[in-house]
Design a protein around this motif. Structure first.
Motif, short mmCIF file in Angstrom:
data_model
loop_
_atom_site.label_atom_id
_atom_site.label_comp_id
_atom_site.label_asym_id
_atom_site.label_seq_id
_atom_site.Cartn_x
_atom_site.Cartn_y
_atom_site.Cartn_z
N UNK A 1 -74.84 -96.49 -70.75
CA UNK A 1 -76.14 -96.24 -70.12
C UNK A 1 -76.03 -95.19 -69.03
N UNK A 2 -76.88 -94.19 -69.08
CA UNK A 2 -76.87 -93.12 -68.08
C UNK A 2 -77.36 -93.64 -66.73
N UNK A 3 -76.99 -92.91 -65.69
CA UNK A 3 -77.44 -93.24 -64.34
C UNK A 3 -78.08 -92.01 -63.73
N UNK A 4 -79.41 -91.95 -63.70
CA UNK A 4 -80.09 -90.77 -63.20
C UNK A 4 -79.80 -89.58 -64.09
N UNK A 5 -79.34 -88.49 -63.48
CA UNK A 5 -79.03 -87.27 -64.24
C UNK A 5 -77.62 -87.30 -64.82
N UNK A 6 -76.88 -88.35 -64.55
CA UNK A 6 -75.48 -88.43 -64.94
C UNK A 6 -75.30 -89.12 -66.28
N UNK A 7 -74.61 -88.48 -67.22
CA UNK A 7 -74.21 -89.13 -68.46
C UNK A 7 -72.91 -89.90 -68.22
N UNK A 8 -72.76 -91.01 -68.96
CA UNK A 8 -71.57 -91.84 -68.78
C UNK A 8 -70.89 -92.06 -70.12
N UNK A 9 -69.56 -91.94 -70.10
CA UNK A 9 -68.75 -92.10 -71.30
C UNK A 9 -67.58 -93.03 -71.00
N UNK A 10 -67.28 -93.91 -71.94
CA UNK A 10 -66.16 -94.82 -71.81
C UNK A 10 -65.11 -94.47 -72.87
N UNK A 11 -63.87 -94.33 -72.42
CA UNK A 11 -62.74 -94.11 -73.33
C UNK A 11 -62.18 -95.47 -73.70
N UNK A 12 -62.22 -95.78 -74.99
CA UNK A 12 -61.82 -97.11 -75.47
C UNK A 12 -60.57 -96.96 -76.32
N UNK A 13 -59.49 -97.59 -75.92
CA UNK A 13 -58.26 -97.54 -76.69
C UNK A 13 -58.39 -98.39 -77.95
N UNK A 14 -58.32 -97.74 -79.11
CA UNK A 14 -58.48 -98.46 -80.37
C UNK A 14 -57.15 -98.97 -80.92
N UNK B 1 -59.88 -83.58 -73.84
CA UNK B 1 -60.46 -82.35 -73.30
C UNK B 1 -61.91 -82.63 -72.89
N UNK B 2 -62.24 -82.27 -71.66
CA UNK B 2 -63.59 -82.50 -71.13
C UNK B 2 -64.10 -81.18 -70.55
N UNK B 3 -65.32 -80.81 -70.94
CA UNK B 3 -65.95 -79.62 -70.36
C UNK B 3 -67.35 -80.01 -69.87
N UNK B 4 -67.58 -79.78 -68.59
CA UNK B 4 -68.88 -80.06 -67.98
C UNK B 4 -69.52 -78.73 -67.63
N UNK B 5 -70.61 -78.42 -68.30
CA UNK B 5 -71.24 -77.12 -68.13
C UNK B 5 -72.19 -77.11 -66.93
N UNK B 6 -72.62 -75.91 -66.56
CA UNK B 6 -73.44 -75.73 -65.36
C UNK B 6 -74.67 -76.63 -65.37
N UNK B 7 -74.86 -77.35 -64.26
CA UNK B 7 -76.01 -78.23 -64.10
C UNK B 7 -75.83 -79.62 -64.66
N UNK B 8 -74.72 -79.90 -65.34
CA UNK B 8 -74.50 -81.21 -65.96
C UNK B 8 -73.76 -82.14 -64.99
N UNK B 9 -73.94 -83.45 -65.23
CA UNK B 9 -73.27 -84.48 -64.44
C UNK B 9 -72.66 -85.49 -65.41
N UNK B 10 -71.37 -85.78 -65.24
CA UNK B 10 -70.67 -86.64 -66.18
C UNK B 10 -69.74 -87.60 -65.46
N UNK B 11 -69.75 -88.85 -65.92
CA UNK B 11 -68.85 -89.90 -65.41
C UNK B 11 -68.05 -90.41 -66.59
N UNK B 12 -66.71 -90.35 -66.50
CA UNK B 12 -65.84 -90.83 -67.57
C UNK B 12 -64.93 -91.93 -67.01
N UNK B 13 -64.97 -93.09 -67.67
CA UNK B 13 -64.08 -94.19 -67.32
C UNK B 13 -63.35 -94.67 -68.56
N UNK B 14 -62.59 -95.72 -68.42
CA UNK B 14 -61.91 -96.30 -69.58
C UNK B 14 -62.11 -97.81 -69.57
#
Length: 253
Positions: free
Chosen positions: A39-52, A65-78
């Motif tokens: 679930x996103x939080x405001x303007x921030x996208x959220x991604x979870x890295x799940x070990x399969x 590899x992670x690329x965050x382009x101009x104006x984007x907001x990203x949160x990555x956890x595991x």
């Protein structure tokens, strides 16, 4: 998978969607590196890295590899800690992370701990390339051995570049076969957990940030006008996280 281990890659691209949010036009992972959008939080996208799968094991080669382009907001956890384990081969495992954050973009890279289990041999590299106006919160935590066991061999290198300038390039090697003194008073001093927190904000240039101790075994050091490094050692993973979180709060972030 090859005769010497598994090859796995995960890729994330975050892009401003033009409506005040962040889209993820690329969200792809294979093998043990599964990615899930949460679930996103405001303007921030959220991604979870799940070990399969378990690992990395000896001989495995993982990359993110992670690329965050101009104006984007990203949160990555595991979803859980990563556990380096011994494999059927005696060759080292590798885990490579590449982060790119453009001007006026923001990345929170906050995975769970990396645990170096007895008998494992893992080489981790994390490289962050930031534009002059980029923002970053990057946390790394390493735990040497599970409860009651000696650690494996762990080598970790962290490099951060801002506007083409290297502001941090450090490497730590621990465990059997590592250069002497890694467990001595000048490095880990007998602690089993070590962590780094890198915070980059253009707004820091307007403040005077002085190097200081946050706790007895945690120190905050400015790298440049806009970048700060916190280094912490602790007897266990829980106290390590508490110290890093306290350091982040002290920056009013």
């Amino acid at each position: 998978m090859t005769a010497t281990g598994i090859r796995a890659n995960a890729r994330i691209v975050a892009r401003a969607d033009g409506r005040g949010g962040t889209a993820l036009p690329v969200l792809a992972g294979d093998g043990p590196l599964a990615l899930r959008r949460t679930r996103a939080s405001g303007s921030e996208a959220r991604v979870m890295l799940v070990g399969a799968m378990s690992g990395p094991l000896g001989g495995d080669r993982f990359s993110v590899e992670v690329r965050v382009e101009e104006g984007a907001r990203l949160h990555v956890g595991s979803a859980a800690a990563t556990i380096a384990l011994p494999g059927q081969t005696k060759s080292e495992a590798r885990y490579d992370v590449r982060l790119a954050v453009a001007d006026d973009a923001e990345l929170h890279w906050l995975p769970e701990q990396l645990i170096s289990a007895g008998g494992s041999d893992l080489h981790v590299t994390t490289r962050a390339e930031l534009g002059a106006g980029a923002r970053l919160v990057l946390r790394e935590e390493q735990v040497l051995g599970r409860a009651g066991e000696e650690p494996g061999r762990l080598t970790s290198r962290l490099t951060v570049r801002v506007a083409g300038r290297t502001v941090l390039d450090q490497e730590l090697s621990c465990g059997p076969g590592a250069p002497g003194g890694w467990d001595g008073p000048a490095v880990l001093a007998g602690h089993r957990s070590v962590g780094q927190l890198v915070v980059v904000r253009p707004e820091f240039a307007e403040k005077t940030i002085i190097a200081r101790a946050v706790r007895d075994s945690s120190v905050l050091v400015p790298l440049t006008a806009s970048a700060i490094l916190v280094t912490t050692v602790a007897p266990d993973a829980w106290l390590l996280r508490q110290s890093l979180d306290e350091s982040l709060r002290s920056l009013d972030y």
